[in-house]
Write a protein that holds these residues in place. Structure first.
Motif, PDB file in Angstrom:
ATOM      1  N   LEU A   1       0.826  -1.212   0.000  1.00  0.00           N
ATOM      2  CA  LEU A   1       0.000   0.000   0.000  1.00  0.00           C
ATOM      3  C   LEU A   1       0.855   1.255   0.000  1.00  0.00           C
ATOM      4  O   LEU A   1       0.538   2.237  -0.665  1.00  0.00           O
ATOM      5  CB  LEU A   1      -0.930   0.004   1.220  1.00  0.00           C
ATOM      6  N   GLU A   2       1.954   1.217   0.765  1.00  0.00           N
ATOM      7  CA  GLU A   2       2.843   2.390   0.808  1.00  0.00           C
ATOM      8  C   GLU A   2       3.532   2.588  -0.541  1.00  0.00           C
ATOM      9  O   GLU A   2       3.693   3.722  -1.005  1.00  0.00           O
ATOM     10  CB  GLU A   2       3.876   2.211   1.921  1.00  0.00           C
TER      11      GLU A   2
ATOM     12  N   GLN B   1       2.279   1.729  -3.415  1.00  0.00           N
ATOM     13  CA  GLN B   1       1.231   2.292  -4.277  1.00  0.00           C
ATOM     14  C   GLN B   1       1.098   3.791  -4.041  1.00  0.00           C
ATOM     15  O   GLN B   1       0.996   4.570  -5.000  1.00  0.00           O
ATOM     16  CB  GLN B   1      -0.109   1.605  -3.992  1.00  0.00           C
ATOM     17  N   ARG B   2       1.106   4.196  -2.776  1.00  0.00           N
ATOM     18  CA  ARG B   2       0.963   5.620  -2.446  1.00  0.00           C
ATOM     19  C   ARG B   2       2.109   6.427  -3.044  1.00  0.00           C
ATOM     20  O   ARG B   2       1.895   7.489  -3.633  1.00  0.00           O
ATOM     21  CB  ARG B   2       0.939   5.805  -0.918  1.00  0.00           C
ATOM     22  N   ARG B   3       3.327   5.916  -2.920  1.00  0.00           N
ATOM     23  CA  ARG B   3       4.501   6.634  -3.450  1.00  0.00           C
ATOM     24  C   ARG B   3       4.445   6.726  -4.975  1.00  0.00           C
ATOM     25  O   ARG B   3       4.794   7.760  -5.556  1.00  0.00           O
ATOM     26  CB  ARG B   3       5.789   5.937  -3.012  1.00  0.00           C
TER      27      ARG B   3
ATOM     28  N   ARG C   1       1.751   6.635  -6.877  1.00  0.00           N
ATOM     29  CA  ARG C   1       0.684   7.578  -7.244  1.00  0.00           C
ATOM     30  C   ARG C   1       1.169   9.017  -7.107  1.00  0.00           C
ATOM     31  O   ARG C   1       0.918   9.860  -7.965  1.00  0.00           O
ATOM     32  CB  ARG C   1      -0.537   7.377  -6.340  1.00  0.00           C
ATOM     33  N   ALA C   2       1.868   9.289  -5.997  1.00  0.00           N
ATOM     34  CA  ALA C   2       2.366  10.647  -5.751  1.00  0.00           C
ATOM     35  C   ALA C   2       3.349  11.071  -6.837  1.00  0.00           C
ATOM     36  O   ALA C   2       3.447  12.249  -7.177  1.00  0.00           O
ATOM     37  CB  ALA C   2       3.023  10.724  -4.375  1.00  0.00           C
TER      38      ALA C   2
ATOM     39  N   GLN D   1      -9.214  -0.745   0.224  1.00  0.00           N
ATOM     40  CA  GLN D   1      -8.518   0.550   0.283  1.00  0.00           C
ATOM     41  C   GLN D   1      -7.626   0.731  -0.943  1.00  0.00           C
ATOM     42  O   GLN D   1      -7.579   1.805  -1.545  1.00  0.00           O
ATOM     43  CB  GLN D   1      -7.670   0.625   1.565  1.00  0.00           C
ATOM     44  N   ALA D   2      -6.935  -0.341  -1.321  1.00  0.00           N
ATOM     45  CA  ALA D   2      -6.056  -0.292  -2.502  1.00  0.00           C
ATOM     46  C   ALA D   2      -6.854  -0.007  -3.762  1.00  0.00           C
ATOM     47  O   ALA D   2      -6.426   0.763  -4.631  1.00  0.00           O
ATOM     48  CB  ALA D   2      -5.305  -1.615  -2.639  1.00  0.00           C
TER      49      ALA D   2
ATOM     50  N   ASN E   1      -7.775   3.494  -4.081  1.00  0.00           N
ATOM     51  CA  ASN E   1      -6.611   4.298  -4.462  1.00  0.00           C
ATOM     52  C   ASN E   1      -6.145   4.024  -5.889  1.00  0.00           C
ATOM     53  O   ASN E   1      -5.077   4.467  -6.289  1.00  0.00           O
ATOM     54  CB  ASN E   1      -5.451   4.048  -3.486  1.00  0.00           C
TER      55      ASN E   1
END
Length: 211
Positions: free
Chosen positions: A69-70, A72-74, A76-77, A98-99, A102
């Motif tokens: 998940l982290e 994925q967040r990075r 996306r950013a 949640q994934a 996102n």
């Protein structure tokens, strides 16, 4: 002969070596190019690009240090275009939802059937090709519009919104004749011949361009 950059590449990120190797073997056995990474850090260190041939990222949702998940967040950013498929264990459906919220393409609960996995890969790679084509159209439209002066773009936008020369002139506080001249330049520089074509071009460059 196809170049490597014209072929899809599937990246598998999982810290369980036997499972990772089994997925790579499955992917390669049906003709996919596949690359394994034993951690999110390893993937970030290599920082592979999504080439024109497409591809996707298969991520274990729970990994030491940097989780799926982290990662994925990075990504996306950073604006990464990689479609992501998550692999989850028992009791991780909430994380998978949640994934998906996102932007993940799908999640597969381990153990999963080979064909389900391959079908999901096919769907994600197709999505990557569509994204690449959309990005190319956006970039090309942006390059065409960049040929216009600031005033020409203002005129182009009003014409694309359906305003007549006289209305555009009134809004911009310039003469009808000046708008007519700008209109000719706009059509020549953009290769368009109508307000509708101009509107499509502007919206390809920026979906909010006519708001």
């Amino acid at each position: 002969m196809s170049s490597p950059e014209s072929m899809p590449v599937v990246h598998v990120v999982d810290d369980e070596a036997p499972f990772r190797r089994s997925l790579l073997f499955l992917l390669e056995s049906v003709g996919w190019q596949a690359v394994g990474h034993d951690s999110a850090e390893a993937f970030l260190q290599v920082a592979p690009e999504l080439h024109a041939g497409g591809g996707c990222l298969v991520l274990d949702i729970r990994m030491p240090r940097i989780s799926g998940l982290e990662l994925q967040r990075r990504l996306r950013a950073a604006g990464s275009p990689f479609p992501i498929i998550f692999m989850t264990g028992h009791g991780e459906v909430e994380l998978a939802v949640q994934a998906m919220k996102n932007g993940a393409v799908d999640f597969l609960q381990k153990p999963f059937k080979d064909q389900l996995f391959l079908d999901t890969i096919e769907r994600a790679v197709q999505l990557s090709l569509e994204r690449h084509a959309a990005n190319r159209r956006h970039r090309e439209a942006r390059e065409v519009l960049d040929r216009l002066s600031v005033r020409e773009y203002e005129v182009a936008r009003l014409l694309a919104l359906g305003l007549a020369n006289k209305e555009a002139a009134r809004q911009l506080n310039i003469s009808d004749n000046t708008v007519h001249v700008h209109r000719q330049h706009v059509m020549e520089k953009t290769g368009t011949s109508s307000a509708a074509e101009l509107a499509r071009l502007i919206l390809r460059a920026d979906p909010n361009g006519l708001d």
